[in-house]
Design a protein around this motif. Structure first.
Motif, PDB file in Angstrom:
ATOM      1  N   PRO A  21       0.831  -1.206   0.000  1.00  0.00           N
ATOM      2  CA  PRO A  21       0.000   0.000   0.000  1.00  0.00           C
ATOM      3  C   PRO A  21       0.863   1.252   0.000  1.00  0.00           C
ATOM      4  CG  PRO A  21       0.155  -0.858   2.220  1.00  0.00           C
ATOM      5  CD  PRO A  21       0.940  -1.807   1.341  1.00  0.00           C
ATOM      6  N   GLY A  22       0.349   2.310  -0.599  1.00  0.00           N
ATOM      7  CA  GLY A  22       1.035   3.595  -0.616  1.00  0.00           C
ATOM      8  C   GLY A  22       0.063   4.721  -0.328  1.00  0.00           C
ATOM      9  N   ALA A  23       0.606   5.845   0.104  1.00  0.00           N
ATOM     10  CA  ALA A  23      -0.220   6.990   0.477  1.00  0.00           C
ATOM     11  C   ALA A  23      -0.776   7.693  -0.757  1.00  0.00           C
ATOM     12  CB  ALA A  23       0.594   7.973   1.308  1.00  0.00           C
ATOM     13  N   ALA A  24      -1.892   8.375  -0.562  1.00  0.00           N
ATOM     14  CA  ALA A  24      -2.488   9.212  -1.599  1.00  0.00           C
ATOM     15  C   ALA A  24      -3.283  10.315  -0.916  1.00  0.00           C
ATOM     16  CB  ALA A  24      -3.384   8.393  -2.522  1.00  0.00           C
ATOM     17  N   SER A  25      -3.650  11.319  -1.691  1.00  0.00           N
ATOM     18  CA  SER A  25      -4.423  12.436  -1.149  1.00  0.00           C
ATOM     19  C   SER A  25      -5.267  13.037  -2.259  1.00  0.00           C
ATOM     20  CB  SER A  25      -3.498  13.501  -0.551  1.00  0.00           C
ATOM     21  OG  SER A  25      -2.646  14.028  -1.555  1.00  0.00           O
ATOM     22  N   LEU A  26      -6.228  13.857  -1.857  1.00  0.00           N
ATOM     23  CA  LEU A  26      -7.050  14.600  -2.802  1.00  0.00           C
ATOM     24  C   LEU A  26      -6.698  16.076  -2.709  1.00  0.00           C
ATOM     25  CD1 LEU A  26     -10.683  13.153  -2.585  1.00  0.00           C
ATOM     26  CD2 LEU A  26      -8.981  12.787  -4.361  1.00  0.00           C
ATOM     27  N   GLY A  27      -6.614  16.741  -3.858  1.00  0.00           N
ATOM     28  CA  GLY A  27      -6.335  18.168  -3.876  1.00  0.00           C
ATOM     29  C   GLY A  27      -6.463  18.713  -5.275  1.00  0.00           C
ATOM     30  N   ASP A  28      -6.969  19.930  -5.393  1.00  0.00           N
ATOM     31  CA  ASP A  28      -7.156  20.565  -6.701  1.00  0.00           C
ATOM     32  C   ASP A  28      -7.981  19.682  -7.630  1.00  0.00           C
ATOM     33  OD1 ASP A  28      -5.575  22.740  -5.900  1.00  0.00           O
ATOM     34  OD2 ASP A  28      -3.738  21.686  -6.479  1.00  0.00           O
ATOM     35  N   SER A  29      -8.992  19.044  -7.045  1.00  0.00           N
ATOM     36  CA  SER A  29      -9.911  18.186  -7.806  1.00  0.00           C
ATOM     37  C   SER A  29      -9.202  17.014  -8.472  1.00  0.00           C
ATOM     38  CB  SER A  29     -10.657  19.009  -8.869  1.00  0.00           C
ATOM     39  OG  SER A  29     -11.382  20.061  -8.273  1.00  0.00           O
ATOM     40  N   SER A  30      -8.096  16.554  -7.883  1.00  0.00           N
ATOM     41  CA  SER A  30      -7.341  15.438  -8.445  1.00  0.00           C
ATOM     42  C   SER A  30      -6.937  14.467  -7.345  1.00  0.00           C
ATOM     43  CB  SER A  30      -6.084  15.932  -9.176  1.00  0.00           C
ATOM     44  OG  SER A  30      -6.427  16.766 -10.259  1.00  0.00           O
ATOM     45  N   PHE A  31      -6.724  13.218  -7.745  1.00  0.00           N
ATOM     46  CA  PHE A  31      -6.237  12.173  -6.852  1.00  0.00           C
ATOM     47  C   PHE A  31      -4.724  12.108  -7.018  1.00  0.00           C
ATOM     48  CE2 PHE A  31      -5.410   7.873  -5.388  1.00  0.00           C
ATOM     49  CZ  PHE A  31      -6.343   7.682  -4.377  1.00  0.00           C
ATOM     50  N   HIS A  32      -3.966  12.342  -5.939  1.00  0.00           N
ATOM     51  CA  HIS A  32      -2.513  12.439  -6.018  1.00  0.00           C
ATOM     52  C   HIS A  32      -1.858  11.236  -5.334  1.00  0.00           C
ATOM     53  CE1 HIS A  32      -2.835  16.581  -7.432  1.00  0.00           C
ATOM     54  NE2 HIS A  32      -3.727  16.778  -6.478  1.00  0.00           N
ATOM     55  N   PHE A  33      -0.960  10.556  -6.050  1.00  0.00           N
ATOM     56  CA  PHE A  33      -0.219   9.439  -5.485  1.00  0.00           C
ATOM     57  C   PHE A  33       1.061   9.958  -4.849  1.00  0.00           C
ATOM     58  CE2 PHE A  33      -3.288   7.390  -7.795  1.00  0.00           C
ATOM     59  CZ  PHE A  33      -3.076   7.325  -9.172  1.00  0.00           C
ATOM     60  N   ALA A  34       1.416   9.430  -3.687  1.00  0.00           N
ATOM     61  CA  ALA A  34       2.686   9.780  -3.056  1.00  0.00           C
ATOM     62  C   ALA A  34       3.818   9.004  -3.720  1.00  0.00           C
ATOM     63  CB  ALA A  34       2.640   9.470  -1.562  1.00  0.00           C
ATOM     64  N   GLU A  35       5.033   9.498  -3.561  1.00  0.00           N
ATOM     65  CA  GLU A  35       6.190   8.839  -4.152  1.00  0.00           C
ATOM     66  C   GLU A  35       6.553   7.580  -3.373  1.00  0.00           C
ATOM     67  OE1 GLU A  35       9.405  11.539  -4.345  1.00  0.00           O
ATOM     68  OE2 GLU A  35       8.405  12.950  -5.690  1.00  0.00           O
ATOM     69  N   GLY A  36       7.096   6.612  -4.093  1.00  0.00           N
ATOM     70  CA  GLY A  36       7.634   5.408  -3.461  1.00  0.00           C
ATOM     71  C   GLY A  36       6.625   4.701  -2.579  1.00  0.00           C
ATOM     72  N   ARG A  37       7.097   4.319  -1.390  1.00  0.00           N
ATOM     73  CA  ARG A  37       6.245   3.594  -0.439  1.00  0.00           C
ATOM     74  C   ARG A  37       5.871   4.463   0.745  1.00  0.00           C
ATOM     75  NH1 ARG A  37       7.636  -2.729  -0.625  1.00  0.00           N
ATOM     76  NH2 ARG A  37       8.526  -2.827  -2.724  1.00  0.00           N
ATOM     77  N   LYS A  38       5.755   5.746   0.511  1.00  0.00           N
ATOM     78  CA  LYS A  38       5.429   6.677   1.594  1.00  0.00           C
ATOM     79  C   LYS A  38       4.102   6.282   2.234  1.00  0.00           C
ATOM     80  CE  LYS A  38       6.907  10.684   1.076  1.00  0.00           C
ATOM     81  NZ  LYS A  38       7.189  12.028   0.533  1.00  0.00           N
ATOM     82  N   PRO A  39       4.063   6.205   3.567  1.00  0.00           N
ATOM     83  CA  PRO A  39       2.835   5.763   4.241  1.00  0.00           C
ATOM     84  C   PRO A  39       1.911   6.921   4.584  1.00  0.00           C
ATOM     85  CG  PRO A  39       4.587   5.940   5.837  1.00  0.00           C
ATOM     86  CD  PRO A  39       5.191   6.323   4.501  1.00  0.00           C
ATOM     87  N   ASN A  40       0.709   6.595   4.949  1.00  0.00           N
ATOM     88  CA  ASN A  40      -0.204   7.523   5.604  1.00  0.00           C
ATOM     89  C   ASN A  40      -1.050   6.718   6.578  1.00  0.00           C
ATOM     90  OD1 ASN A  40      -2.094   6.220   4.038  1.00  0.00           O
ATOM     91  ND2 ASN A  40      -2.750   8.019   2.901  1.00  0.00           N
ATOM     92  N   GLU A  41      -2.055   7.354   7.161  1.00  0.00           N
ATOM     93  CA  GLU A  41      -2.842   6.675   8.184  1.00  0.00           C
ATOM     94  C   GLU A  41      -3.502   5.418   7.633  1.00  0.00           C
ATOM     95  OE1 GLU A  41      -5.644   8.063  11.906  1.00  0.00           O
ATOM     96  OE2 GLU A  41      -5.686   9.244  10.066  1.00  0.00           O
TER      97      GLU A  41
END
Length: 242
Positions: A21-41
């Motif tokens: 699994p890898g981190a992602a976020s929403l912003g500017d009406s887009s789905f953004h993938f984090a680099e590499g294996r960066k984690p999130n909650e």
């Protein structure tokens, strides 16, 4: 909660596929993938039963993804990606590796009941010259989230006189910061560092909740403190909490 996933190899050669699994976020009406294996909650709650799969030519294999959500999970939407990654061996002497990956987006909505996620702000910076000649930069941390913070971080100085750089300098921190509390943070520097001006960048984190703030500062020529300088260009990334 469990979900099956299938990995398909459409090539003529066997492939070793890594699943994570890898981190992602929403912003500017887009789905953004984090680099590499960066984690999130969200990624801390995701477990894949097969982290690596050998898939034959024109074959397919299955894995199972389990979501273990803690009782104190922060409410709201959480985003991530389940990645399937294949990489070639690095050419001899190059140090580079070609990596290909495809992913499935993960959306998880947590209802009300848990405490708010971790969060904090960095206040204005103050540059000081102490009685013994040493230099110090101070600021304050305001815990704006719903969880206690155990802070750590560093300060770097760039764009100094003649293009000088200095640091990183470790933060001097107090005890754990409770939700709603304000705690001082300081950075001790050698008194031989030129007065400036400098671009000061403070990067602090608690667990995987991070904040970076930047300001242009100048140390006073005599003992005392400068005016408080508001931070600018601050960026916040709440990638996870512990």
């Amino acid at each position: 909660m469990r979900r099956p996933v299938e990995v398909v190899n459409n090539t003529d050669k066997p492939m070793r596929i890594e699943l994570y699994p890898g981190a992602a976020s929403l912003g500017d009406s887009s789905f953004h993938f984090a680099e590499g294996r960066k984690p999130n909650e969200l990624t801390t709650w995701v477990h894949v039963d097969r982290s690596s799969i050998e898939v034959g030519p024109h074959a397919r294999e299955q894995a199972e993804v389990t979501f273990v959500i803690p009782r104190d999970a922060s409410p709201g939407e959480h985003y991530g990606v389940l990645w399937a990654q294949a990489g070639s061996a690095a050419p001899e002497g190059s140090g580079f590796q070609m990596v290909n990956r495809v992913g499935i987006r993960m959306y998880l909505d947590i209802g009300p009941g848990g405490p708010p996620a971790a969060g904090f702000t960095i206040a204005a910076l103050t540059a000081s010259r102490l009685l013994d000649g040493r230099l110090m930069i101070g600021t304050e941390i305001h815990n704006t989230g719903g969880r206690a913070l155990d802070m750590s971080g560093e300060l770097t100085l760039t764009k100094g006189p003649g293009g000088l750089q200095a640091g990183p300098f470790r933060a001097n921190l107090g005890t754990t910061i409770a939700p709603g509390e304000v705690s001082p943070v300081s950075f001790a520097l050698d008194g031989q560092i030129p007065a400036g001006p400098w671009t000061a960048t403070v990067k602090l984190h608690s667990g995987l909740a991070e904040r970076t703030a930047t300001a242009v500062i100048r140390f006073p020529d005599r003992r005392g403190a400068s005016e408080r300088v508001r931070v600018s260009g601050a960026s916040t990334r709440r990638v996870a909490v512990t």
